[in-house]
Write a protein that holds these residues in place. Structure first.
Motif, PDB file in Angstrom:
ATOM      1  N   ALA A 228       0.327  -7.730  -5.354  1.00  0.00           N
ATOM      2  CA  ALA A 228       1.411  -8.270  -4.540  1.00  0.00           C
ATOM      3  C   ALA A 228       2.690  -7.452  -4.703  1.00  0.00           C
ATOM      4  O   ALA A 228       3.408  -7.199  -3.725  1.00  0.00           O
ATOM      5  CB  ALA A 228       1.661  -9.728  -4.917  1.00  0.00           C
ATOM      6  N   LEU A 229       2.980  -7.022  -5.915  1.00  0.00           N
ATOM      7  CA  LEU A 229       4.175  -6.211  -6.147  1.00  0.00           C
ATOM      8  C   LEU A 229       4.040  -4.829  -5.527  1.00  0.00           C
ATOM      9  O   LEU A 229       4.965  -4.327  -4.873  1.00  0.00           O
ATOM     10  CB  LEU A 229       4.438  -6.082  -7.645  1.00  0.00           C
ATOM     11  N   ASN A 230       2.904  -4.191  -5.740  1.00  0.00           N
ATOM     12  CA  ASN A 230       2.717  -2.831  -5.230  1.00  0.00           C
ATOM     13  C   ASN A 230       2.823  -2.760  -3.711  1.00  0.00           C
ATOM     14  O   ASN A 230       3.211  -1.721  -3.161  1.00  0.00           O
ATOM     15  CB  ASN A 230       1.358  -2.288  -5.686  1.00  0.00           C
ATOM     16  N   GLY A 231       2.495  -3.839  -3.029  1.00  0.00           N
ATOM     17  CA  GLY A 231       2.601  -3.850  -1.581  1.00  0.00           C
ATOM     18  C   GLY A 231       4.010  -4.048  -1.068  1.00  0.00           C
ATOM     19  O   GLY A 231       4.252  -3.925   0.146  1.00  0.00           O
ATOM     20  N   ARG A 232       4.960  -4.325  -1.998  1.00  0.00           N
ATOM     21  CA  ARG A 232       6.322  -4.654  -1.561  1.00  0.00           C
ATOM     22  C   ARG A 232       7.403  -3.804  -2.213  1.00  0.00           C
ATOM     23  O   ARG A 232       8.522  -3.751  -1.705  1.00  0.00           O
ATOM     24  CB  ARG A 232       6.597  -6.135  -1.854  1.00  0.00           C
ATOM     25  N   LEU A 233       7.118  -3.141  -3.313  1.00  0.00           N
ATOM     26  CA  LEU A 233       8.102  -2.306  -3.996  1.00  0.00           C
ATOM     27  C   LEU A 233       8.187  -0.927  -3.357  1.00  0.00           C
ATOM     28  O   LEU A 233       7.234  -0.454  -2.729  1.00  0.00           O
ATOM     29  CB  LEU A 233       7.722  -2.151  -5.466  1.00  0.00           C
ATOM     30  N   SER A 234       9.305  -0.271  -3.568  1.00  0.00           N
ATOM     31  CA  SER A 234       9.433   1.123  -3.130  1.00  0.00           C
ATOM     32  C   SER A 234       8.512   2.000  -3.972  1.00  0.00           C
ATOM     33  O   SER A 234       8.086   1.610  -5.060  1.00  0.00           O
ATOM     34  CB  SER A 234      10.880   1.591  -3.275  1.00  0.00           C
ATOM     35  N   LYS A 235       8.241   3.210  -3.501  1.00  0.00           N
ATOM     36  CA  LYS A 235       7.272   4.071  -4.185  1.00  0.00           C
ATOM     37  C   LYS A 235       7.743   4.515  -5.565  1.00  0.00           C
ATOM     38  O   LYS A 235       6.920   4.875  -6.417  1.00  0.00           O
ATOM     39  CB  LYS A 235       6.961   5.303  -3.330  1.00  0.00           C
ATOM     40  N   ASP A 236       9.046   4.479  -5.836  1.00  0.00           N
ATOM     41  CA  ASP A 236       9.561   4.923  -7.139  1.00  0.00           C
ATOM     42  C   ASP A 236       9.805   3.774  -8.107  1.00  0.00           C
ATOM     43  O   ASP A 236      10.186   4.006  -9.264  1.00  0.00           O
ATOM     44  CB  ASP A 236      10.879   5.687  -6.939  1.00  0.00           C
ATOM     45  N   ALA A 237       9.605   2.556  -7.684  1.00  0.00           N
ATOM     46  CA  ALA A 237       9.850   1.408  -8.569  1.00  0.00           C
ATOM     47  C   ALA A 237       8.783   1.335  -9.663  1.00  0.00           C
ATOM     48  O   ALA A 237       7.653   1.784  -9.472  1.00  0.00           O
ATOM     49  CB  ALA A 237       9.873   0.122  -7.759  1.00  0.00           C
TER      50      ALA A 237
END
Length: 245
Positions: free
Chosen positions: A149-158
């Protein structure tokens, strides 16, 4: 010596599991003396180019025992991180319902606009799941769902930091059998976490500070005892944030 069949091992451990869960539920029912802050669960440390950090997890692991969020674990982490980076920090806390990891994916859905601008997510959860005897398989499934769920919503550098469940072997509020069982189960869940995180490049497991495991922890509503824990743990997590770049 031959290994006992799984059904027999489960039968032998059920009484301890039930005792541990019953003790936990009793303590929660009698939690009128617990102190939690009532001010805004967010803050900032002034400075240029601030790191934006979201804390997701268990209220008791982050804020129990203090009257203001300025003395919470996230606030100590933010101040320690600003010292290390010479930049600002903005932070906020999102509590999980019932303090259980299983609810994280649903909560993350509600945070979608906010997550796009977050630099670091720190996940602090697991004490309640350990004491409620969440199975290792269920914990793994919940953590995988949370990271997805997080990976689908965070920026690529987060980045995502997952703090280890603290060692409950020294939780003085539990009886010794329940304490030992909880310590073993917590370590089992931590191993499952590390197996999951090994396949997630942007995610890191953060061990609990060893210096906080030297004596029994008795949950008294004495603010300075909690702030010492949050200060030490916050510095440890701040180092992990710096090294996760």
């Amino acid at each position: 010596m031959p290994r006992l069949p799984k059904r027999i091992r489960r039968a032998l451990t059920l009484p301890v599991v039930h005792t541990r869960a019953a003790e936990f539920l009793f303590r929660r029912a009698d939690a009128s003396g617990d102190i939690y802050p009532e001010d805004s669960p967010s803050g900032s440390v002034l400075g240029p180019d601030p790191d934006r950090i979201l804390f997701l997890g268990e209220r008791g692991q982050m804020t129990l025992g203090v009257r203001t969020h300025a003395l919470s674990l996230p606030a100590f982490l933010a101040r320690q991180l600003a010292k290390r980076t010479q930049r600002g920090v903005t932070w906020s806390i999102t509590d999980l319902p019932q303090s259980r990891l299983q609810h994280a994916p649903r909560i993350i859905e509600t945070l979608e606009p906010k997550l796009r601008s977050v630099d670091v997510v720190v996940i602090l959860v697991g004490i309640t799941d350990t004491l409620r005897a969440t199975s290792a398989a269920a914990w793994q499934e919940h953590l995988q769902g949370t990271l997805q769920a997080l990976n689908g919503r965070l920026s690529k550098d987060a980045r995502i930091l997952v703090a280890d469940i603290p060692p409950l072997d020294n939780a003085g509020s539990l009886s010794r059998p329940a304490r030992v069982a909880a310590g073993i189960h917590g370590r089992t869940l931590n191993r499952r976490s590390r197996a999951v995180l090994a396949d997630c490049p942007r995610s890191t497991a953060v061990p609990f500070p060893e210096e906080l495991t030297e004596s029994l922890w008795l949950p008294e509503s004495v603010e300075n005892r909690y702030t010492h824990t949050y200060r030490v743990w916050g510095a440890h997590l701040a180092d992990a944030v710096v090294h996760s770049d």
